[in-house]
Each structure stands twice: as C-alpha cells, then as structure tokens.
Design a protein around this motif. Structure first.
Motif, short mmCIF file in Angstrom:
data_model
loop_
_atom_site.label_atom_id
_atom_site.label_comp_id
_atom_site.label_asym_id
_atom_site.label_seq_id
_atom_site.Cartn_x
_atom_site.Cartn_y
_atom_site.Cartn_z
N PHE A 1 0.81 -1.22 0.00
CA PHE A 1 0.00 0.00 0.00
C PHE A 1 0.84 1.27 0.00
O PHE A 1 0.91 1.98 -1.01
CB PHE A 1 -0.95 -0.01 1.20
N TRP A 2 1.52 1.55 1.11
CA TRP A 2 2.24 2.82 1.21
C TRP A 2 3.34 3.01 0.17
O TRP A 2 3.44 4.09 -0.43
CB TRP A 2 2.79 3.01 2.62
N PRO A 3 4.18 2.00 -0.11
CA PRO A 3 5.21 2.21 -1.14
C PRO A 3 4.61 2.52 -2.51
O PRO A 3 5.20 3.27 -3.30
CB PRO A 3 5.97 0.87 -1.16
N GLN A 4 3.44 1.96 -2.79
CA GLN A 4 2.79 2.18 -4.09
C GLN A 4 2.08 3.54 -4.12
O GLN A 4 2.08 4.23 -5.14
CB GLN A 4 1.80 1.05 -4.38
N VAL A 5 1.47 3.93 -3.00
CA VAL A 5 0.80 5.23 -2.93
C VAL A 5 1.79 6.35 -3.23
O VAL A 5 1.48 7.31 -3.95
CB VAL A 5 0.14 5.44 -1.55
N PHE A 6 3.00 6.23 -2.68
CA PHE A 6 4.01 7.27 -2.87
C PHE A 6 4.89 7.04 -4.09
O PHE A 6 5.82 7.80 -4.34
CB PHE A 6 4.88 7.38 -1.62
N GLY A 7 4.58 6.00 -4.87
CA GLY A 7 5.31 5.76 -6.10
C GLY A 7 6.73 5.26 -5.90
O GLY A 7 7.56 5.34 -6.81
N ILE A 8 7.02 4.72 -4.73
CA ILE A 8 8.37 4.23 -4.43
C ILE A 8 8.61 2.86 -5.07
O ILE A 8 9.71 2.57 -5.55
CB ILE A 8 8.58 4.14 -2.91
N GLU A 9 7.57 2.04 -5.07
CA GLU A 9 7.69 0.69 -5.63
C GLU A 9 6.49 0.40 -6.53
O GLU A 9 5.40 0.96 -6.33
CB GLU A 9 7.75 -0.35 -4.50
N PRO A 10 6.66 -0.50 -7.50
CA PRO A 10 5.53 -0.88 -8.36
C PRO A 10 4.57 -1.80 -7.61
O PRO A 10 4.90 -2.31 -6.53
CB PRO A 10 6.21 -1.62 -9.51
N MET A 11 3.41 -2.01 -8.18
CA MET A 11 2.46 -2.94 -7.60
C MET A 11 3.08 -4.34 -7.59
O MET A 11 3.67 -4.77 -8.58
CB MET A 11 1.17 -2.98 -8.41
N PRO A 12 2.97 -5.07 -6.50
CA PRO A 12 3.53 -6.42 -6.46
C PRO A 12 2.76 -7.37 -7.38
O PRO A 12 1.54 -7.24 -7.54
CB PRO A 12 3.39 -6.83 -4.99
N ALA A 13 3.48 -8.31 -7.97
CA ALA A 13 2.85 -9.33 -8.80
C ALA A 13 2.06 -10.29 -7.92
O ALA A 13 2.21 -10.29 -6.69
CB ALA A 13 3.91 -10.08 -9.60
#
Length: 206
Positions: A173-185
């Motif tokens: 959730f948080w890493p994706q909201v802030f654009g730090i990491e892509p959505m996990p597969a």
C-alpha cells in the motif's frame, strides 16, 4: 425483483460518477487548489452547469470523493470465524481481499487525492474520516470470535488488528501510494500475505 431506475435517473447517476472520476484524475494530477471546476467539466465531458447541478462547490466534490473512498473500504466482505477451519486459511483469505483493495489502481487514486488534501488540512481528515477503527471492524470481530473460541490469545484486538493491517500495508500500500515501488505481482502478494499470517499467528495463536 429489482426495480429498474428510469433512463433519466441512470443517466444522471452516470454523469455524477463521471464527474467524480474526473475530479479524482485532475486532483491527483494537478492538486486540489490548482484544479478548476471548468477543467473537471471538460475531463468529465459534461457542461459546467451539470457539474454544479451535482456539486455546489469543489469542496462538496472533494467530500464526495471521501465518501466513495469510505464506501470502497467498507465494501470488503465480512468473514465470521469458522471454528472448524484452519486459522491461517481464514486469515489469509481475508488478507487477500484487503490486499486486492490496497493494490487497486482506483483505490490508490482515491487515497492519493485525499491524502494530499489531508496533509494540508489535518482537521479535515478528523472531521471526515474520523477513527481508523471503522476500517478494521471486520477483522476485529473475527479476532474477538477466535479469541472467545480459545484459539487466539490477545489483550487488545484493536491493537492486534492494526498490527496485521500494518504488515500488509508496509508492502502492498504505502510504497505504491508514494510511487516508491511498483504494484507487487500475484506471487509476491501471496508471499507477503503468507508471511504476515505466519508472523501474526506465531504471536497470538494458542
């Protein structure tokens, strides 16, 4: 038997939904303060008058976005404790629903829009969102039932529910909201879920 709405009502609902979707898109791209009602009308492909027929102001439109966020969050399926079923399987099933919500692009868009405004106006978050416990009510209920059945042991179910959700949010959730990491597969989501379930039950299972 379902009652079919008149054509005019369905059209009105579609226009309202299009306006809210356009507002989410524009608020996320340009920010709340830099987005005009004219721009929202253009993106929604409706007239400015139509926008104001549905929402008297940009603030009213923002409140509608918050309402949609809350409704989306609270639409997660209930899951009563099943005494004869493996605890890990039950908890993992619930976690999959939560992770699918967390990683939904539409949900993340709603969160980004509201978060950016809340950071500028913390009082608005308290007035509209209030206590985060409402988001964990299903999990808390399950924990209470499993504890009453003697399968879990914990002093504070609210605290434990927040812990479990935090384990999921930290990776999906948080890493994706802030654009730090892509959505996990899909495989990575399952690994995160199984790891969270294992850690949680190691702490609380009897």
């Amino acid at each position: 038997m379902a009652v079919e709405l008149p054509t005019e009502s369905r059209l009105t609902d579609r226009k309202r939904a299009a306006i809210v979707a356009a507002a989410v898109k524009e608020f996320e791209a340009c920010g709340f303060d830099n987005t005009s009602m004219n721009r929202i009308a253009e993106t929604a492909e409706v007239s400015k008058r139509t926008v104001y027929n549905h929402f008297e102001s940009k603030d009213a439109l923002f409140l509608a976005i918050i309402e949609e966020l809350l409704e989306t969050t609270e639409s997660l399926p209930d899951f009563p404790h099943e005494p004869d079923r493996n605890l890990a399987d039950q908890l993992a099933e619930n976690a999959r629903h939560v992770v699918e919500l967390f990683t939904s692009s539409s949900f993340q868009g709603l969160v980004r829009v509201t978060l950016s405004r809340f950071l500028m106006s913390p009082h608005l978050a308290q007035q509209t969102i209030g206590d985060q416990k409402r988001f964990r009510v299903r999990l808390v209920r399950w924990l209470e039932q499993a504890s009453a059945a003697g399968r879990l042991q914990m002093e504070d179910t609210e605290f434990a529910a927040a812990q479990f959700c935090g384990l999921l949010q930290a990776f999906t959730f948080w890493p994706q909201v802030f654009g730090i990491e892509p959505m996990p597969a899909a495989a990575e989501k399952e690994r995160i879920i199984q790891s969270a379930v294992e850690m949680f039950l190691k702490q609380y299972a009897v």
